[in-house]
Write a protein that holds these residues in place. Structure first.
Motif, PDB file in Angstrom:
ATOM      1  N   PRO A  33       2.460  40.627  -3.156  1.00 42.27           N
ATOM      2  CA  PRO A  33       3.566  41.339  -3.796  1.00 42.27           C
ATOM      3  C   PRO A  33       4.143  42.405  -2.866  1.00 42.27           C
ATOM      4  CG  PRO A  33       1.461  41.933  -4.796  1.00 42.27           C
ATOM      5  CD  PRO A  33       1.185  40.831  -3.840  1.00 42.27           C
ATOM      6  N   THR A  34       5.452  42.525  -2.862  1.00 45.73           N
ATOM      7  CA  THR A  34       6.082  43.556  -2.054  1.00 45.73           C
ATOM      8  C   THR A  34       7.112  44.269  -2.913  1.00 45.73           C
ATOM      9  OG1 THR A  34       7.730  41.982  -1.342  1.00 45.73           O
ATOM     10  CG2 THR A  34       5.883  42.352   0.159  1.00 45.73           C
ATOM     11  N   LYS A  47      10.906  53.125   3.236  1.00 47.71           N
ATOM     12  CA  LYS A  47      10.064  53.401   4.413  1.00 47.71           C
ATOM     13  C   LYS A  47      10.904  53.472   5.686  1.00 47.71           C
ATOM     14  CE  LYS A  47       5.526  51.519   3.119  1.00 47.71           C
ATOM     15  NZ  LYS A  47       4.617  50.366   3.291  1.00 47.71           N
ATOM     16  N   ASP A  67       0.110  54.312   5.550  1.00 47.57           N
ATOM     17  CA  ASP A  67       0.602  53.207   4.725  1.00 47.57           C
ATOM     18  C   ASP A  67       1.333  53.630   3.453  1.00 47.57           C
ATOM     19  OD1 ASP A  67      -0.316  51.373   6.494  1.00 47.57           O
ATOM     20  OD2 ASP A  67      -2.235  51.073   5.452  1.00 47.57           O
ATOM     21  N   LYS A  68       1.395  54.928   3.206  1.00 47.15           N
ATOM     22  CA  LYS A  68       2.095  55.362   2.004  1.00 47.15           C
ATOM     23  C   LYS A  68       3.444  55.956   2.396  1.00 47.15           C
ATOM     24  CE  LYS A  68      -1.767  56.295  -1.042  1.00 47.15           C
ATOM     25  NZ  LYS A  68      -2.447  57.253  -1.899  1.00 47.15           N
ATOM     26  N   LEU A  69       4.386  55.785   1.513  1.00 52.47           N
ATOM     27  CA  LEU A  69       5.710  56.342   1.716  1.00 52.47           C
ATOM     28  C   LEU A  69       5.604  57.848   1.916  1.00 52.47           C
ATOM     29  CD1 LEU A  69       8.570  55.186   1.658  1.00 52.47           C
ATOM     30  CD2 LEU A  69       8.679  55.871  -0.734  1.00 52.47           C
ATOM     31  N   ARG A  73       8.220  58.322  -3.835  1.00 52.84           N
ATOM     32  CA  ARG A  73       7.275  57.219  -4.065  1.00 52.84           C
ATOM     33  C   ARG A  73       7.016  57.040  -5.554  1.00 52.84           C
ATOM     34  NH1 ARG A  73       1.513  57.052  -4.237  1.00 52.84           N
ATOM     35  NH2 ARG A  73       0.664  55.014  -3.667  1.00 52.84           N
ATOM     36  N   ILE A 113       7.662  53.761  -7.816  1.00 51.20           N
ATOM     37  CA  ILE A 113       6.610  53.111  -8.604  1.00 51.20           C
ATOM     38  C   ILE A 113       7.109  52.870 -10.028  1.00 51.20           C
ATOM     39  CG2 ILE A 113       4.276  53.286  -9.542  1.00 51.20           C
ATOM     40  CD1 ILE A 113       3.575  55.121  -7.172  1.00 51.20           C
ATOM     41  N   MET A 149       7.525  49.167 -11.590  1.00 46.11           N
ATOM     42  CA  MET A 149       6.760  48.746 -12.770  1.00 46.11           C
ATOM     43  C   MET A 149       7.710  48.320 -13.879  1.00 46.11           C
ATOM     44  SD  MET A 149       3.687  51.540 -12.806  1.00 46.11           S
ATOM     45  CE  MET A 149       2.564  50.773 -13.705  1.00 46.11           C
ATOM     46  N   ARG A 193      -3.162  44.170 -10.331  1.00 42.63           N
ATOM     47  CA  ARG A 193      -1.857  44.817 -10.456  1.00 42.63           C
ATOM     48  C   ARG A 193      -1.355  44.767 -11.900  1.00 42.63           C
ATOM     49  NH1 ARG A 193       3.495  44.470  -7.633  1.00 42.63           N
ATOM     50  NH2 ARG A 193       3.637  42.392  -8.520  1.00 42.63           N
ATOM     51  N   LEU A 194      -1.597  43.641 -12.551  1.00 48.36           N
ATOM     52  CA  LEU A 194      -1.159  43.519 -13.944  1.00 48.36           C
ATOM     53  C   LEU A 194      -1.948  44.451 -14.862  1.00 48.36           C
ATOM     54  CD1 LEU A 194      -0.611  39.655 -14.129  1.00 48.36           C
ATOM     55  CD2 LEU A 194       1.149  41.424 -14.310  1.00 48.36           C
ATOM     56  N   SER A 245      -3.196  47.348 -13.976  1.00 49.48           N
ATOM     57  CA  SER A 245      -2.664  48.687 -13.748  1.00 49.48           C
ATOM     58  C   SER A 245      -1.283  48.850 -14.366  1.00 49.48           C
ATOM     59  CB  SER A 245      -2.606  49.000 -12.244  1.00 49.48           C
ATOM     60  OG  SER A 245      -3.894  49.354 -11.796  1.00 49.48           O
ATOM     61  N   LEU A 246      -0.474  47.805 -14.270  1.00 48.44           N
ATOM     62  CA  LEU A 246       0.850  47.843 -14.897  1.00 48.44           C
ATOM     63  C   LEU A 246       0.698  48.102 -16.393  1.00 48.44           C
ATOM     64  CD1 LEU A 246       3.975  47.284 -14.826  1.00 48.44           C
ATOM     65  CD2 LEU A 246       3.428  44.898 -15.305  1.00 48.44           C
ATOM     66  N   GLN A 277      -1.262  58.183 -14.002  1.00 44.45           N
ATOM     67  CA  GLN A 277      -1.026  58.400 -12.574  1.00 44.45           C
ATOM     68  C   GLN A 277      -1.999  57.603 -11.710  1.00 44.45           C
ATOM     69  OE1 GLN A 277       1.739  59.858 -11.451  1.00 44.45           O
ATOM     70  NE2 GLN A 277       1.113  59.181  -9.417  1.00 44.45           N
ATOM     71  N   HIS A 279      -3.179  54.737 -12.315  1.00 49.88           N
ATOM     72  CA  HIS A 279      -2.754  53.335 -12.252  1.00 49.88           C
ATOM     73  C   HIS A 279      -1.403  53.146 -11.578  1.00 49.88           C
ATOM     74  CE1 HIS A 279      -6.200  51.484 -13.978  1.00 49.88           C
ATOM     75  NE2 HIS A 279      -6.262  52.451 -14.869  1.00 49.88           N
ATOM     76  N   LYS A 280      -0.574  54.167 -11.620  1.00 50.53           N
ATOM     77  CA  LYS A 280       0.671  54.077 -10.849  1.00 50.53           C
ATOM     78  C   LYS A 280       0.346  54.007  -9.361  1.00 50.53           C
ATOM     79  CE  LYS A 280       3.964  56.255 -13.919  1.00 50.53           C
ATOM     80  NZ  LYS A 280       4.896  57.368 -14.141  1.00 50.53           N
ATOM     81  N   ASP A 281      -0.538  54.879  -8.952  1.00 51.60           N
ATOM     82  CA  ASP A 281      -0.954  54.928  -7.563  1.00 51.60           C
ATOM     83  C   ASP A 281      -1.551  53.605  -7.116  1.00 51.60           C
ATOM     84  OD1 ASP A 281      -0.500  57.166  -6.102  1.00 51.60           O
ATOM     85  OD2 ASP A 281      -2.639  57.608  -5.850  1.00 51.60           O
ATOM     86  N   TYR A 318      -1.116  50.684  -8.479  1.00 48.39           N
ATOM     87  CA  TYR A 318      -0.073  49.652  -8.481  1.00 48.39           C
ATOM     88  C   TYR A 318       0.683  49.677  -7.150  1.00 48.39           C
ATOM     89  CZ  TYR A 318       4.019  47.007 -10.163  1.00 48.39           C
ATOM     90  OH  TYR A 318       5.020  46.084 -10.325  1.00 48.39           O
ATOM     91  N   ALA A 319       1.046  50.876  -6.699  1.00 52.26           N
ATOM     92  CA  ALA A 319       1.786  50.995  -5.439  1.00 52.26           C
ATOM     93  C   ALA A 319       0.923  50.532  -4.267  1.00 52.26           C
ATOM     94  CB  ALA A 319       2.245  52.426  -5.229  1.00 52.26           C
ATOM     95  N   GLU A 320      -0.349  50.938  -4.252  1.00 53.32           N
ATOM     96  CA  GLU A 320      -1.214  50.522  -3.152  1.00 53.32           C
ATOM     97  C   GLU A 320      -1.340  49.008  -3.106  1.00 53.32           C
ATOM     98  OE1 GLU A 320      -4.817  52.808  -3.508  1.00 53.32           O
ATOM     99  OE2 GLU A 320      -3.698  54.645  -3.066  1.00 53.32           O
ATOM    100  N   LEU A 321      -1.455  48.402  -4.266  1.00 50.52           N
ATOM    101  CA  LEU A 321      -1.572  46.942  -4.312  1.00 50.52           C
ATOM    102  C   LEU A 321      -0.255  46.249  -3.954  1.00 50.52           C
ATOM    103  CD1 LEU A 321      -3.690  46.649  -7.599  1.00 50.52           C
ATOM    104  CD2 LEU A 321      -4.457  46.046  -5.294  1.00 50.52           C
ATOM    105  N   THR A 322       0.841  47.016  -3.964  1.00 55.32           N
ATOM    106  CA  THR A 322       2.139  46.439  -3.615  1.00 55.32           C
ATOM    107  C   THR A 322       2.525  46.798  -2.177  1.00 55.32           C
ATOM    108  OG1 THR A 322       2.703  46.824  -5.943  1.00 55.32           O
ATOM    109  CG2 THR A 322       4.472  46.080  -4.554  1.00 55.32           C
ATOM    110  N   GLY A 323       1.624  47.470  -1.485  1.00 54.84           N
ATOM    111  CA  GLY A 323       1.863  47.725  -0.073  1.00 54.84           C
ATOM    112  C   GLY A 323       2.591  49.013   0.257  1.00 54.84           C
ATOM    113  N   TYR A 324       2.605  49.969  -0.688  1.00 55.79           N
ATOM    114  CA  TYR A 324       3.145  51.277  -0.336  1.00 55.79           C
ATOM    115  C   TYR A 324       2.364  52.354  -1.039  1.00 55.79           C
ATOM    116  CZ  TYR A 324       5.914  50.942  -4.710  1.00 55.79           C
ATOM    117  OH  TYR A 324       6.332  50.815  -6.006  1.00 55.79           O
TER     118      TYR A 324
END
Ligand SMILES: Cc1cc2nc3c(=O)[nH]c(=O)nc-3n(C[C@H](O)[C@H](O)[C@H](O)COP(=O)(O)OP(=O)(O)OC[C@H]3O[C@@H](n4cnc5c(N)ncnc54)[C@H](O)[C@@H]3O)c2cc1C
Lengths: 406, 373
Positions: free
Chosen positions: A272-273, A281, A289-291, A297, A301, A305, B308-309, B311-312, B361, B363-365, B367-373
């Motif tokens: 997922p991206t 970024k 690796d974090k914005l 950020r 998110i 979501m 991810r789901l 956490s969503l 928060q 799970h938001k975090d 979710y973002a980590e699992l999405t590559g940011y």
């Protein structure tokens, strides 16, 4: 299942043979093909692609074959869409005829009306615009005043419409007109199709904050329309109008979602991206690796979501209405409101990420994509106004779905 | 994954709805609370739930369960969440049953899973060590000493920890996390019940030289980090379903109030300021529904997007339960802040449930980590 596989193979072969290479490249706003008598193709391949798809009925894949549509069922259409997506094919034809008038005509039109108008929509021969709003009648649409008088063979039309998208480029206009001046306001309205190629119809473009002029004022000055152009019966236009608005709202709601509307698939192998995060970024950089902007950020998110949640809801509504075999589920009442507010927010986040790079008007110092985002940001402001404002949508949810008192 | 329920799941949901309506309406929760029964649930009711087969839904048939899957138990929790039904089902039949199922050896499964399915024992998972969820870097340790282990450390917010017959303990064993099971009466365990705002039981637990044998180790030494993560995701998804039930009930009750209450000579539901807020909540609730369903079914259909789901779902539902529980109280006016009226229960439950295995928060975090940011 094997039938569907066979269909997939045929479709793949046909697309391979018939979709010009140049029609598999990314497109910009100016590349949209709308069809119609006045159409100008930027590239001859656009015409080839539109004609071939129109001939097959695949510009309107699920419409009945007898009116020129593709005659595909739900599953077949899904396959077609997947195959189109696979080769990144551009839409062969977009139009208000496809999105709004066609579906309404299929439900409310007479056999003659369907035979006359639907095939021309499918093949892109006639371009339609929507004449609903008037200077004094926006959210309170049913207060409209443009009148059509019975002259025996035809109607005589006088009045003014406004915010008529693309009126200056269109051939025909579907309008709401007052035919019963003495009836209660909802019961004196008819749905009338008017040819714009006549002296009594004139248009005057209006410029938007984005700098473009996609819509017009439309004036009717003793314009005429044959009697057979009345859809759904005399003074019964309001039902047709409302049904058409549902089609319009669903279309607007899905804007900005594109393929996301199909939801996450069961076992995709792709990681997922986030489109927003990737672009952000580039502008604000990253740290471990974090914005590199925690406030931004967090907004991304939330937005990501909600994008996923909304895409899942679009899919759920489709599954529910397929299962119950009834019309749209309760969930679909939120689409126009939620989808457009969400899309506006997306552009606000992009602006925040890009800083002053997103605030250019023109010139070579800004990238073309940056300029496009700026203009598109301005354009999105209309999403929550056109087709019924967000406030009106919330009214509809309160009254129709939640059944709160008047 | 399918976003509409299959027949089996619809049946479970209907059964649970009837049960909640007839056996455990909100007045049941209120009476348990007022009885000052420190266990905070009714043993008779729990027995009935087990006899309906609910405690065995995640347990394979060979150990007496029905193996109906996460979506099956999720839809039951949604209905129980509507009436705030208190029971040890979450800790016992979701969290601990899953831990033993995923990590336990044959003997342990035969022993514990069978008894969970029959409703004979309750269990609690001693994981958290601080006031916010942080499953990594545990300070509770288990040191090998011949063929036994010595456990030392402190746990907090152990759901049902006050009275569960057995505790499953997560402890650091040098190169990773290991799981142990202990009888609550074992020497070296000190349990302090922490009465919570939602009137359910949780506990702070101290282990001081708790001595356990190697047969009390569940799974491999140092080998349970991944399993814990997987079970946490199942648990997050199921608790989200419970919370979603609470959201719907709080919203429905509020909607009814808007249609009944008169002020200024009109129903308050005719005021647009309230109508629009109700419509916005409705929109958010529709989104929640899709997230919960997609997350619940992701386990049974082996999606590769499970974390991810989860956490969503947990983040989205947590946020919307905040919104709806606050608005529900506000839209009731004065009566909304009285103890006599039920709506405040949802506010209290919303906040406690949000903390379970990660707040919004967290799970938001994730979710973002699992999405590559
Ligand atoms: C880009 C664009 C394209 C369009 N294209 C077309 C087209 O092709 N054809 C066509 O017929 N029309 C078109 N429209 C018109 C559009 O449908 C109207 O603009 C819209 O219905 C709102 O009407 P209005 O502009 O008169 O605003 P108004 O109705 O005057 O609304 C002003 C404000 O008051 C609020 N408001 C109004 N009534 C209520 C209420 N009851 N409760 C709470 N708030 C309320 C509105 O939400 C809004 O915020 C287009 C509009 C745009 C922006």
């Amino acid at each position: 299942m094997s039938d569907l596989n066979a269909f997939r193979n045929e479709t793949r072969d046909w697309l391979e043979a018939n979709c010009p290479e140049s029609m598999r490249t990314p497109m910009s706003q100016g590349d949209v093909v709308w069809g119609g008598r006045k159409v100008e193709f930027k590239d001859p391949d656009q015409k080839v692609w539109m004609d071939r798809m129109g001939e097959k009925g695949w510009t309107c894949p699920t419409w009945p074959k007898e009116y020129g549509g593709g005659g595909l069922n739900f599953e077949e259409n899904k396959v077609l869409q997947e195959e189109l997506m696979r080769i990144k094919a551009r839409p062969a034809l977009n139009s208000f005829g496809i999105w709004m008038l066609g579906p309404a005509l299929l439900e409310y039109g007479t056999e003659e009306q369907k035979m006359e108008h639907i095939p021309k929509i499918v093949r892109g021969e006639i371009r339609w615009c929507q004449g609903y709003s008037e200077p004094g009648s926006g959210s309170d649409l049913a207060s409209l005043k443009t009148k059509a008088e019975d002259q025996g063979e035809e109607y005589l039309i006088n009045g003014q419409k406004v915010w008529t998208s693309y009126a200056d480029e269109c051939d025909m206009i579907f309008t709401l007109v007052r035919t019963g001046p003495l009836e209660p306001k909802h019961e004196g309205i008819s749905f009338l199709l008017i040819d714009m190629d006549q002296e009594g119809v004139t248009t005057k473009p209006i410029k938007l904050i984005s700098g473009k002029s996609p819509f017009c004022e439309t004036f009717f000055d003793n314009a005429t329309a044959p009697k057979e152009n009345l859809v759904g019966g005399l003074n019964k236009g309001w039902s047709v109008a409302k049904r058409l608005l549902q089609f319009e709202r669903n279309m607007i709601a899905g804007m900005g979602f594109g393929s996301a509307a199909s939801g996450s698939s069961k076992k995709s192998d792709t990681k997922p991206t986030s489109g927003l995060a990737t672009m952000a970024k580039r502008y604000v950089g990253e740290k471990e690796d974090k914005l590199n902007d925690s406030g931004l950020r967090n907004k991304i998110i939330d937005h990501d979501m909600n994008s996923q949640a909304f895409a899942l809801t679009l899919r759920r509504a489709a599954e529910e209405s397929k299962k119950s075999n009834q019309g749209p589920s309760a969930a679909s009442s939120i689409f126009k409101y939620y989808g457009t507010e969400h899309n506006k927010l997306r552009y606000e986040i992009m602006l925040e990420a890009m800083g002053t790079k997103a605030l250019g008007w023109d010139g070579a110092e800004f990238g073309p994509e940056e300029l496009a985002i700026t203009r598109e940001w301005l354009r999105t402001k209309a999403n929550s106004i056109e087709g019924g404002t967000s406030e009106v949508q919330l009214n509809v949810i309160s009254k129709r779905v939640l059944e709160l008192p008047q | 994954m399918s976003l509409v329920l299959n027949e089996e799941q619809s049946y479970l949901k209907d059964t649970a709805r009837d049960f909640a309506k007839n056996k455990t309406p909100v007045s049941h929760f209120r009476s348990v609370r007022d009885s000052e029964n420190p266990e905070c649930f009714d043993r008779e009711i729990w027995k009935e739930m087990a006899s309906l087969g609910w405690s065995g839904i995640l347990i394979p048939e060979e150990y007496g369960g029905s193996d109906f899957g996460v979506a099956g138990i999720g839809v039951i929790f949604e209905e129980l969440g509507r009436t705030l039904t208190p029971s040890p089902m979450f800790s016992t039949a979701v969290v601990c049953a899953s831990l033993i199922k995923e990590a336990g050896n044959e003997d342990q499964k035969k022993d514990y899973l069978t008894k969970i399915a029959s409703g004979d024992i309750t269990l609690a998972f001693a994981l958290e060590e601080s006031s916010r969820h942080s499953p990594a870097n545990l300070e509770t340790t288990a040191k090998k000493d011949g063929d036994s282990y010595l456990i030392n450390g402190q746990k907090t917010f152990v759901l049902d920890g006050g009275f569960a017959d057995f505790l499953i303990i997560a402890a650091a064993t040098g190169k990773g996390t290991s799981l142990f099971i202990a009888n609550k009466d074992a020497r070296g365990i000190d349990i302090k019940v922490t009465p919570m705002v939602d009137s359910r039981n949780a506990a702070n637990i101290t282990f001081k030289d708790l001595k356990l044998s190697t047969s009390d180790l569940i799974g491999d030494e140092n080998g349970s980090d991944q399993i814990i993560e997987e079970v946490l995701d199942i648990s997050r998804s199921v608790i989200s379903a419970e919370m979603f039930g609470g959201i719907q009930e709080a919203f429905d009750v509020t909607l009814n109030y808007l249609k009944e209450r008169d002020q200024f000579g009109a129903k308050i539901g005719s005021f647009q300021a309230l109508q629009h807020r109700a419509a916005i909540m409705f929109s958010e609730i529709e989104l929640c529904k899709s997230c919960v369903l997609e997350s619940l079914t992701s386990f049974d259909e082996s999606s590769n997007d499970i974390p991810r789901l989860a956490s969503l779902a947990k983040a989205k539902i947590g946020e919307v339960f905040h919104l709806v529980s606050n608005e529900a109280v506000q839209m009731h006016g004065g009566i909304g802040v009285t103890d006599e009226y039920d709506i405040g229960f949802y506010l209290k439950r919303a906040r406690v449930a949000e903390q379970i295995f990660g707040n919004v928060q967290f799970h938001k975090d994730r979710y973002a980590e699992l999405t590559g940011y």
